[in-house]
Design a protein around this motif. Structure first.
Motif, short mmCIF file in Angstrom:
data_model
loop_
_atom_site.label_atom_id
_atom_site.label_comp_id
_atom_site.label_asym_id
_atom_site.label_seq_id
_atom_site.Cartn_x
_atom_site.Cartn_y
_atom_site.Cartn_z
N VAL A 111 -4.37 7.45 3.29
CA VAL A 111 -4.52 6.03 2.95
C VAL A 111 -6.00 5.71 3.13
O VAL A 111 -6.59 6.05 4.15
CB VAL A 111 -3.66 5.12 3.86
CG1 VAL A 111 -4.01 3.65 3.64
CG2 VAL A 111 -2.17 5.35 3.62
N SER A 112 -6.56 5.07 2.13
CA SER A 112 -7.97 4.67 2.23
C SER A 112 -8.14 3.70 3.41
O SER A 112 -7.31 2.83 3.64
CB SER A 112 -8.40 3.98 0.93
OG SER A 112 -9.59 3.26 1.14
N VAL B 62 0.86 -1.19 0.00
CA VAL B 62 0.00 0.00 0.00
C VAL B 62 0.89 1.23 0.00
O VAL B 62 1.84 1.30 0.78
CB VAL B 62 -0.92 0.03 1.24
CG1 VAL B 62 -1.74 1.33 1.28
CG2 VAL B 62 -1.84 -1.18 1.25
N LYS C 5 -9.88 1.32 3.51
CA LYS C 5 -10.06 -0.05 3.00
C LYS C 5 -8.78 -0.89 3.07
O LYS C 5 -8.83 -2.10 3.04
CB LYS C 5 -10.51 0.00 1.52
CG LYS C 5 -11.95 0.40 1.33
CD LYS C 5 -12.36 0.32 -0.14
CE LYS C 5 -11.96 1.60 -0.86
NZ LYS C 5 -12.42 1.63 -2.27
N TYR C 6 -7.61 -0.18 3.12
CA TYR C 6 -6.36 -0.92 2.93
C TYR C 6 -5.48 -1.04 4.17
O TYR C 6 -4.36 -1.52 4.09
CB TYR C 6 -5.58 -0.31 1.76
CG TYR C 6 -6.44 -0.26 0.53
CD1 TYR C 6 -7.12 -1.41 0.10
CD2 TYR C 6 -6.63 0.91 -0.18
CE1 TYR C 6 -7.95 -1.38 -1.00
CE2 TYR C 6 -7.46 0.95 -1.28
CZ TYR C 6 -8.13 -0.20 -1.68
OH TYR C 6 -8.95 -0.17 -2.77
#
Lengths: 192, 192
Positions: free
Chosen positions: A109-110, A77, A112-113
């Protein structure tokens, strides 16, 4: 790591007092053989750790982190430096000061990750004042993720980031630690 | 390339009419297994060519280009999107319009890393209107370097960049070519 130190000694240039230019092998032209060897060295130094994710920050971190993620078979990521129309939804965010670019920016950072089950290895190119790294650590903290290791290509030991973060308990492995640089004589002294 | 098309079909999201979000495997979180396989496919498609250098553009191009450069044992150069204090000296430069970021910017490559002996393979994530690619082609032209192949992860065939550049004689290999996307139904139709 001898291979990296030799490259720095041979090819790096000093600018503006304490800026180390490594764009001939690390952050403009990339020597993948060197970066592959650096990845092997990071993996050797963090042997036994069970990471779930590699986290880095654009731009120069990506190429250094790629072979680490590749060799460990883990997702990579990269934190983004600005808001992009290509990211939406919930984000973790932290403020970072870039001393080389003389500006402040957000890293994101999303959500989701990164999550509270992640055991993160952070990889980046430089550690000097530690501002970018603190941004990534804040993002991991927001996600509830554990940071179990930090791998840095080049640490400027004469700046305070590495020392302070080690005192806070972070395990930082830097492949080349520089004690002193001198622009006039183009001298680079490595930490022994 | 079936593996990439399957990932797109399963994970990509459509936004703002024609923006394809692939940040779960290509440009925020990176699936290195997929990108390694994509590199193998680029190498297969350009078999027989004697490249000397891989050229891409920050940010998302770097991770896609890394395993290509790694597997071919070639230097990887990434064009930078703005002037940085970490670059000095002579530069090749071209103007690029980003439709996803609604802005114009300069891409630059140091004259040290491209020259008239280079046979370049350009790698990038998206090809839509072709503005970024035209910037890289201009830079290669300024350097006197030959562009002997262009490898793209995802081409939006309903935009005109790929068609126009193929008509100009460039050999473009896109691993997933999209004919049609529909935001409402989240439908993605690939070119056969």
């Amino acid at each position: 790591m001898k291979l990296l130190k030799d490259k720095i000694q041979k090819l790096a240039q000093i600018k503006d007092g304490d800026v180390l230019k490594v764009d001939m092998f690390l952050n403009h032209q990339i020597d993948t053989k060197l970066l592959d060897a650096m990845a092997d060295e990071f993996i050797r130094r963090f042997k036994g750790k069970k990471f779930t994710k590699i986290l880095t920050i654009e731009t120069s971190g990506i190429a250094i982190a790629y072979p680490v993620a590749q060799k460990l078979g883990l997702p990579l990521v990269f934190a983004k430096k600005q808001n992009s129309v290509n990211i939406d939804g919930e984000m973790f965010s932290a403020k970072v000061i870039s001393y080389t670019h003389f500006r402040e920016f957000n890293v994101i950072v999303s959500t989701k990750y990164l999550n509270d089950k992640d055991n993160v290895l952070i990889i980046d190119d430089f550690l000097a004042n530690g501002s970018a790294l603190r941004g990534l650590l804040s993002i991991c903290q927001q996600a509830g993720a554990k940071v179990d290791g930090i791998g840095i290509a080049i640490e400027k030991h004469f700046q305070k980031g590495g020392t302070e973060l080690r005192e806070q308990g972070y395990e930082i492995e830097s492949l080349a630690i520089i004690d002193e640089i001198d622009e006039k004589s183009n001298k680079i002294v490595f930490h022994e």
